[in-house]
Design a protein around this motif. Structure first.
Motif, short mmCIF file in Angstrom:
data_model
loop_
_atom_site.label_atom_id
_atom_site.label_comp_id
_atom_site.label_asym_id
_atom_site.label_seq_id
_atom_site.Cartn_x
_atom_site.Cartn_y
_atom_site.Cartn_z
N GLU A 1 0.83 -1.19 0.00
CA GLU A 1 0.00 0.00 0.00
C GLU A 1 0.88 1.25 0.00
O GLU A 1 1.81 1.38 0.79
N VAL A 2 0.62 2.15 -0.88
CA VAL A 2 1.34 3.41 -0.95
C VAL A 2 0.37 4.54 -0.66
O VAL A 2 -0.64 4.69 -1.34
N MET A 3 0.66 5.32 0.40
CA MET A 3 -0.20 6.44 0.76
C MET A 3 0.54 7.75 0.59
O MET A 3 1.75 7.84 0.87
N THR A 4 -0.17 8.75 0.14
CA THR A 4 0.41 10.08 0.05
C THR A 4 0.55 10.66 1.44
O THR A 4 -0.06 10.18 2.40
N MET A 5 1.33 11.72 1.55
CA MET A 5 1.50 12.37 2.85
C MET A 5 0.16 12.87 3.38
O MET A 5 -0.13 12.80 4.58
N SER A 6 -0.69 13.36 2.47
CA SER A 6 -2.00 13.84 2.87
C SER A 6 -2.85 12.70 3.44
O SER A 6 -3.56 12.87 4.43
N GLU A 7 -2.78 11.52 2.81
CA GLU A 7 -3.55 10.37 3.27
C GLU A 7 -3.06 9.90 4.64
O GLU A 7 -3.86 9.54 5.51
N VAL A 8 -1.72 9.92 4.83
CA VAL A 8 -1.17 9.54 6.14
C VAL A 8 -1.63 10.52 7.20
O VAL A 8 -2.03 10.14 8.31
N SER A 9 -1.62 11.81 6.87
CA SER A 9 -2.07 12.83 7.81
C SER A 9 -3.54 12.65 8.18
O SER A 9 -3.92 12.73 9.36
N ASP A 10 -4.39 12.38 7.17
CA ASP A 10 -5.81 12.18 7.43
C ASP A 10 -6.05 10.96 8.30
O ASP A 10 -6.88 10.99 9.23
N ARG A 11 -5.31 9.88 8.04
CA ARG A 11 -5.49 8.67 8.83
C ARG A 11 -5.03 8.89 10.27
O ARG A 11 -5.66 8.42 11.22
N LEU A 12 -3.93 9.61 10.43
CA LEU A 12 -3.42 9.89 11.77
C LEU A 12 -4.44 10.69 12.58
O LEU A 12 -4.72 10.38 13.74
N GLU A 13 -5.04 11.70 11.95
CA GLU A 13 -6.06 12.49 12.64
C GLU A 13 -7.28 11.63 12.99
O GLU A 13 -7.85 11.77 14.08
N ALA A 14 -7.66 10.74 12.06
CA ALA A 14 -8.83 9.89 12.30
C ALA A 14 -8.58 8.93 13.46
O ALA A 14 -9.46 8.71 14.29
N VAL A 15 -7.37 8.35 13.52
CA VAL A 15 -7.06 7.42 14.60
C VAL A 15 -7.02 8.14 15.95
O VAL A 15 -7.57 7.65 16.95
N ALA A 16 -6.42 9.32 15.99
CA ALA A 16 -6.37 10.10 17.23
C ALA A 16 -7.78 10.48 17.69
O ALA A 16 -8.09 10.41 18.89
#
Length: 389
Positions: free
Chosen positions: A9-24
């Motif tokens: 799986e390859v995620m863009t920096m924006s996708e990583v940021s969105d996922r991090l916010e969602a998990v928090a």
């Protein structure tokens, strides 16, 4: 654009940021506690509950640009799934949405071996739907032993929103039960939990109560009439029939597992996942109980579709009695119903019997022992297409 790679799986920096916010955000909403933060990671501890496992913790990156940010997020999700005793997919779904309760049926390999035929699939899905409908009616009405011909509008509207999927593992059917407009960041449960939560609570209670009573009946300690005592504990006829039919595959009954998993996003009412094993012996008793509940209860406005198998009247003219062998609008089981018809309707019944056409008759069901009759017939129609179309 910078990317983070995890496996394939390859995620863009924006996708990583969105996922991090969602998990928090998910951790905050499910009462995880932010314990410590440095320039690289943030430490979260599980909710303060008696069931919390000592030493369990989640480590999230504070910056999505870190090379291992996606890996840390994935590890965090696995820890959360372990703490909640839920699957990783269930946690991922709740992180990305407002959450959902789930009902899953796992059948063994000798039943379907990962696949299901077109002939069997409709029966399986109907049983799953009937279990949800039966539970929803049970919690939204006065808990009838037999469902009314007309379901409450809110039940029909909700069931249309439920989603069904399958996955590997012998043969697994998952039902996703979404929340309502109250299941949000400002969830207020003062008016009671969402319908989805009340459904999964109900299915858990009924599965436990019905299988326990079925075991006692099988041992000769109780009898099937006990199912009429308390539908909230042992289920209505629709729920019992669904639990019996879920194990059917390849023409016979199979042991299966029923699992209930509740999202923790809907407040403190969520319970740990529950798994029930329903054996062929259970299924036989549950099917008998469903039949008993239906046949002991008279009710109005019943629709029966089937074939005219017997005709009788005293002369060449006038009203007459017929027997229709068919399925009513609640049970899904073929039975015989005695019907008294007017002269015109009796003439139509003769034609249907001669040509092999199916008929639809609507009347009030009268139960006398094992004899079923339709009284006060409201309509009698012949389906000109022998196939019923």
């Amino acid at each position: 654009m910078p990317t983070s790679i995890r496996g394939e799986e390859v995620m863009t920096m924006s996708e990583v940021s969105d996922r991090l916010e969602a998990v928090a955000r998910y951790l905050e909403r499910t009462s995880w506690r932010a314990a410590d933060t440095d320039d690289r990671t943030a430490l979260w501890l599980p909710p303060q509950r008696e069931t919390a496992e000592p030493g369990l913790q989640v480590v999230l990156p504070v910056n999505p640009s870190l090379a291992d940010a996606a890996e840390l997020i994935e590890k965090s999700l696995r820890v959360v799934a372990w703490a909640e005793r839920r699957s990783l997919d269930e946690v991922r779904h709740d992180v990305a949405t407002e959450g959902a309760d789930r009902l899953s049926v796992r059948l063994p390999a000798d039943a379907f071996d990962g696949q299901v035929s077109l002939a069997t699939a409709p029966d399986l899905l109907v049983a799953v739907r009937n279990l949800v409908v039966g539970a929803a009616v049970g919690v939204e009405t006065d808990d009838p032993l037999v469902l009314p011909p007309r379901r409450p509008q809110q039940v029909e509207a909700y069931v249309s929103r439920a989603q069904v999927s399958t996955r590997a593992g012998s043969f697994v059917v998952d039902v996703e039960l979404p929340g309502d407009e109250r299941t949000s960041d400002t969830l207020d449960l003062e008016t009671g939990p969402p319908l989805a939560r009340r459904i999964t609570d109900r299915v858990r209670a009924v599965a436990a109560g019905a299988t326990a009573l079925a075991t006692q009946i099988g041992a000769g300690d109780r009898d099937v009439t006990q199912f009429a005592q308390n539908a909230a504990d042992t289920g209505n006829a629709t729920e019992l029939d669904a639990l019996a039919q879920l194990g059917r595959g390849q023409g016979r009954a199979h042991r299966y597992q029923l699992r209930l998993a509740q999202t923790p996003l809907w407040g403190t009412t969520s319970a740990p996942p529950s798994v029930f094993t329903v054996t062929p012996a259970h299924q036989a008793v549950l099917a008998e109980a469903a039949t008993y509940l239906r046949e002991r209860r008279s009710r109005d406005g019943v629709t029966v579709t089937g074939l005219v198998v017997r005709l009788a009247r005293s002369g060449a003219h006038g009203a007459g009695d017929v027997t229709v062998e068919g399925v009513d609008d609640d049970s899904g089981v073929a039975r015989r119903y005695a019907v008294n018809l007017s002269e015109d309707d009796y003439r139509d019944a003769i034609r249907a019997h001669t040509e092999g056409f199916r008929v639809v008759v609507v009347g009030d069901l009268d139960v006398r022992g094992t004899r079923l009759s339709l009284r006060r017939v409201k309509s009698f129609d012949v389906l000109a297409d022998p196939s019923g179309g």
